[in-house]
Design a protein around this motif. Sequence first.
Motif, short mmCIF file in Angstrom:
data_model
loop_
_atom_site.label_atom_id
_atom_site.label_comp_id
_atom_site.label_asym_id
_atom_site.label_seq_id
_atom_site.Cartn_x
_atom_site.Cartn_y
_atom_site.Cartn_z
N LEU A 104 7.65 -4.03 3.56
CA LEU A 104 6.84 -3.41 2.89
C LEU A 104 6.47 -1.86 3.89
O LEU A 104 6.37 -2.34 5.23
N ARG A 105 6.38 -1.08 3.33
CA ARG A 105 6.00 0.28 4.15
C ARG A 105 4.43 0.39 3.87
O ARG A 105 4.01 1.20 3.00
N ARG A 106 3.61 -0.15 4.86
CA ARG A 106 2.41 -0.03 4.62
C ARG A 106 1.66 1.24 4.64
O ARG A 106 0.69 1.57 4.02
N ASP A 107 2.44 2.22 5.55
CA ASP A 107 1.74 3.65 5.55
C ASP A 107 2.23 4.12 4.21
O ASP A 107 1.13 4.93 3.74
N LYS A 108 2.96 3.97 3.39
CA LYS A 108 3.25 4.49 1.91
C LYS A 108 2.25 3.70 0.83
O LYS A 108 1.64 4.33 0.05
N ILE A 109 2.22 2.45 1.20
CA ILE A 109 1.08 1.79 0.28
C ILE A 109 -0.27 2.25 0.35
O ILE A 109 -1.07 2.44 -0.48
N GLN A 110 -0.64 2.69 1.72
CA GLN A 110 -1.92 3.12 2.05
C GLN A 110 -2.33 4.43 1.42
O GLN A 110 -3.35 5.02 0.88
N SER A 111 -1.03 5.22 1.88
CA SER A 111 -1.37 6.67 1.42
C SER A 111 -1.24 7.01 -0.15
O SER A 111 -1.79 7.66 -0.52
N SER A 112 -0.84 5.94 -0.78
CA SER A 112 -0.45 5.95 -2.47
C SER A 112 -1.85 5.29 -2.97
O SER A 112 -1.88 5.54 -4.29
N GLY A 113 -2.62 4.72 -2.17
CA GLY A 113 -3.66 4.19 -2.64
C GLY A 113 -3.47 2.88 -3.59
O GLY A 113 -4.36 2.43 -4.65
N THR A 114 -2.19 2.12 -3.37
CA THR A 114 -1.90 1.00 -4.16
C THR A 114 -2.50 -0.26 -3.44
O THR A 114 -2.45 -0.33 -2.20
N ASP A 115 -3.09 -1.09 -4.30
CA ASP A 115 -4.02 -2.20 -3.79
C ASP A 115 -2.68 -3.46 -3.46
O ASP A 115 -1.78 -3.36 -4.27
N MET A 116 -3.26 -4.05 -2.92
CA MET A 116 -1.96 -5.43 -2.45
C MET A 116 -1.88 -6.25 -3.67
O MET A 116 -0.71 -6.83 -3.73
N ALA A 117 -2.67 -6.46 -4.86
CA ALA A 117 -2.69 -7.34 -5.95
C ALA A 117 -1.32 -6.66 -6.61
O ALA A 117 -0.45 -7.29 -7.27
N THR A 118 -1.46 -5.16 -6.78
CA THR A 118 -0.40 -4.45 -7.47
C THR A 118 1.12 -4.74 -6.72
O THR A 118 2.21 -5.01 -7.31
N VAL A 119 0.92 -4.67 -5.37
CA VAL A 119 2.05 -4.66 -4.58
C VAL A 119 2.69 -6.05 -4.80
O VAL A 119 4.06 -6.21 -4.92
#
Length: 247
Positions: free
Chosen positions: A81-96
């Motif tokens: 998981l690229r947590r920097d990309k997850i955070q910058s895209s505003g994607t929640d962990m449920a979606t991930v």
Amino acid sequence: MHPLFKNRFHAGHLLARRLVAYAAHQDVLVLALPRGGVPLGYMVARALAVPLDILMVRKLGLPSQPEYALGAVSGEEMCLLRRDKIQSSGTDMATVHALIDQEKAELSRHEILYRAGKPALPLHNKIVILVDDGIATGSSMSVAIRAARRMKPAKIIVAVPVAPRASRKALASIADEVICLHSPFPFTSVGEWYKDFRQVSDAVVMHLLDKHWTQVTRAKTGIPRHSDPCYPAEGGVALSSTNIPGP
């Protein structure tokens, strides 16, 4: 900006030239990342006269922008998981987590389809050449390296035609060797460096894997390999649209 490769077969042909030191070695095998890496893997394995197999990896693409990688998963239960990309895209962990489950299901379905009952080749003590059609963020290849490493190969070589400098450097820290034909700057996407970057179909993947398996079987039994009008030894770019679905 001019394309560097006519298509994936041309890129695979050029990549094979950089790998001639591994030709006809009994301890070498090529692992292609489906789907885009299979035409290149086919050309490399064919040129080197070594076995060809696949390593299933799926990118975790942003739902609204599939090419934007949030990470990747492999068929060996590896997940990056690229947590920097997850955070910058505003994607929640449920979606991930939903994406992970979705892509794992697709991995399983495609592996069954592509293998058609053939077992995976053992990697223990082998020199493994991981091939893909290019690298952007490096997420998929990073997962592939880690998945292959679990099977204790003697060496892992990453072989790609094109990759950005930063990703190439990052992969060099976890692979034993990285062979990359071009690292252009600036780098926007893999597809921009190909004249023809159409999506590779499941039918093409299955055809190439079966074709290579047939060639290997013929070689073992002493049956001569006839020339292939679809994939000539020189260039690997003359596709016959009448004989095979286009990638």
